[in-house]
Design an enzyme around this catalytic site. Sequence first.
Site, PDB file in Angstrom:
ATOM      1  N   SER A   1     -20.047 -47.521  -2.670  1.00 51.14           N
ATOM      2  CA  SER A   1     -20.042 -46.330  -3.510  1.00 51.14           C
ATOM      3  C   SER A   1     -21.444 -46.110  -4.088  1.00 51.14           C
ATOM      4  O   SER A   1     -22.393 -45.925  -3.334  1.00 51.14           O
ATOM      5  CB  SER A   1     -18.983 -46.463  -4.596  1.00 51.14           C
ATOM      6  OG  SER A   1     -18.720 -45.224  -5.206  1.00 51.14           O
TER       7      SER A   1
ATOM      8  N   ASP B   1     -11.651 -39.580   1.180  1.00 48.28           N
ATOM      9  CA  ASP B   1     -12.343 -40.101   0.009  1.00 48.28           C
ATOM     10  C   ASP B   1     -12.562 -38.997  -1.024  1.00 48.28           C
ATOM     11  O   ASP B   1     -13.165 -37.971  -0.726  1.00 48.28           O
ATOM     12  CB  ASP B   1     -13.687 -40.694   0.431  1.00 48.28           C
ATOM     13  CG  ASP B   1     -14.296 -41.584  -0.634  1.00 48.28           C
ATOM     14  OD1 ASP B   1     -14.061 -41.330  -1.830  1.00 48.28           O
ATOM     15  OD2 ASP B   1     -15.015 -42.536  -0.272  1.00 48.28           O
TER      16      ASP B   1
ATOM     17  N   HIS C   1     -11.376 -43.667  -0.876  1.00 49.05           N
ATOM     18  CA  HIS C   1     -12.488 -44.434  -1.436  1.00 49.05           C
ATOM     19  C   HIS C   1     -12.207 -45.933  -1.474  1.00 49.05           C
ATOM     20  O   HIS C   1     -13.118 -46.737  -1.292  1.00 49.05           O
ATOM     21  CB  HIS C   1     -12.779 -43.926  -2.852  1.00 49.05           C
ATOM     22  CG  HIS C   1     -14.133 -44.284  -3.358  1.00 49.05           C
ATOM     23  ND1 HIS C   1     -15.296 -43.840  -2.759  1.00 49.05           N
ATOM     24  CD2 HIS C   1     -14.538 -45.045  -4.410  1.00 49.05           C
ATOM     25  CE1 HIS C   1     -16.341 -44.300  -3.422  1.00 49.05           C
ATOM     26  NE2 HIS C   1     -15.909 -45.044  -4.422  1.00 49.05           N
TER      27      HIS C   1
END
Length: 686
Positions: free
Chosen positions: A536, A621, A656
Amino acid sequence: MFKNIPNPPRATEIPKELIIHGDVRQDPYFWLNNPEDSKVIDYLNQENSYTEQVLKPSENLQNELFEEMKGRVVADEQSVPYFNGKDWFYHRYESGGEYPIYCRRKASLDAKEEILLHGNHLGKDEAYFAVGGLALSDDEQILAYAIDTVSRRNYIVHFKNLQTGEILPDKIENTEGGSYAWSADSNYFFYLLRDPQTLLASKVYRHKIGTPSHEDVLVYEEKNEECYMGLSRSKSKEYIFSISSQQGVYSEYRILKTNNPTGNFEVFHPGERGLEYFIEHQADRFLIRTNLDESTNFQLMSCPTAGPTDKSLWKTLVPHRADVFLEDFDATTEWIALEVKTNGLSQIQVIQGETNEFIRMDEDVFQVNIGINVHYTSNKLRYNYTSLTCPNSVLEYDLVTKTSNLLKEDKVLGGFDKNEYASERLWATARDGVQVPISLVCKKGFDKGPLLLYAYGSYGYSMDPYFSASRLSLLNRGFAFAIAHIRGGQEMGRHWYEDGKMMRKMNTFTDFIDCGQYLISAGKVDAKRLFAQGGSAGGMLMGGVINMAPDLFAGVIAAVPFVDVVTTMLDETIPLTTGEWEEWGNPKNETHYHYMKSYSPYDNVVAQDYPHLLVTTGLHDSQVQYWEPAKWVAKLRKLKTDNKILLLDCDMSAGHGGASGRYKRFKDIAKEYAFLIGINATVAAQ
């Protein structure tokens, strides 16, 4: 291991100019920002097929790693039950089951088990499944629970009658998972509604049980699009808290008595830029963690529940300390527990009357945090402990005897012996003279072999040392593992965060590079076999450092990487953008724009050699849209001057957090480890 590599796919280039502040950026892969376009899906499938072909020789190793990781897990495992003052609650797993089963035993642990929610039954037909939160009504008749089957973190709330087992017709879509609160009479349920496009939660609604959701009442709307919202209930159950906040700069609470559900939320203290505060209710007062009066590392204050709550009435309980960062706190009627950071390590400070003490820890490198303490009048404190060599543990501190009792240490199967591993705390000197802590673990006898360096470094999130049973598969194959506690987190206090955000973000990248170079100079790793990983915002870190120091790392894993910083932060229609301006800057501001562009990984790809690279993403995501890593890989393919491996692995059914389920996630980890082990073997043979 990786030989006879096939030719990779090449993304079509369609000219696209992006112009702002008189600056022109060329983005020929902008067209990938369209999941409805069949050509986009076709390209992602080509990349997945290529990744599968390249990793095919590691298939047996991946299976071996997966079975190892799965084999360390206790099949029929149960969490430590916790008491809410009336009943006991826990979750457990059944052998072969992917999802938890949530249970209750009334009054006594000897009572018959009652299954509140069976995750395996609910998720059996779903490609992705996650439970977002459970909330039991005060009369214990109705269980509210939220599920996500898409992986966009948009949760649907359902209601279950626990007496009959019936699922009520009430259903609420597009909610923020876990941000719920019941009224004291069990007739009303409060929740946060998310915008279906930006995914920002900005509205608090009140739902009356037994009525359709379109009749729900809007009780508060946050108009500031830069704010994130939270909703919770005090441990005393007397108050509902609605929280609006901007990352690191602002917070405002609104409170409502739970016995007055149709009343109006009242502002606890009006929001002020630069003032952050967080509250909890304790008996006849509110406890307040705040940075008031330039308390950079925060102090603990209080004010009475009766009368106005203006900050002029706040009284200091625990003053600000320059060398102690107050990160979080919890309280019952009997105690206050502070979660603090001192010299880069977490500690728990307990306050009871005139007693003020720290719970002692025995290791030099560890992580400790406040656990589940829902019993409002308890004189015992649950806390969690782990380290790089010690599995996750739940302990209970007795404030009468001043002793801790180990309730559970996670069992690791497969012959694990913690005495076979060693950990240490190291300090790297950054280029500006700042000392950056590093936590390292390896199998005893490790001598200058391959090392995987991990970091995050954003949002003030502290990446504390933690145990991973999966990681043993890497350590047992001769790798060391280290966490670089770089600026952008809060390991060393609030200044550590401030020095790694906005116009000082570059410190995050240079700290990581300097940590890697230190590990080489200190003889902790073979200079040719230093690897890196981040996800991330940590994936953005990976993209930045390979642009700045492309020859430092042999191989890199960038998971769901935030790499197209400028373009994303200019687009207010996609999730999370407006709320992130206080972290990265707003590129509509020309100064911010040029600074962000100077480190944005996608904007700084150039014609040079890069490390071996595995990039992962998910089609759904909601945090980092799939097109960012897809565009980045396409641009790297065109410009890089080496013949090293570059892979894009896009999970077409996840978001995600990757695959859901207890065991499915091991498939992803096994693939990543097989990539690292294969690259390590290739480099070692050269």
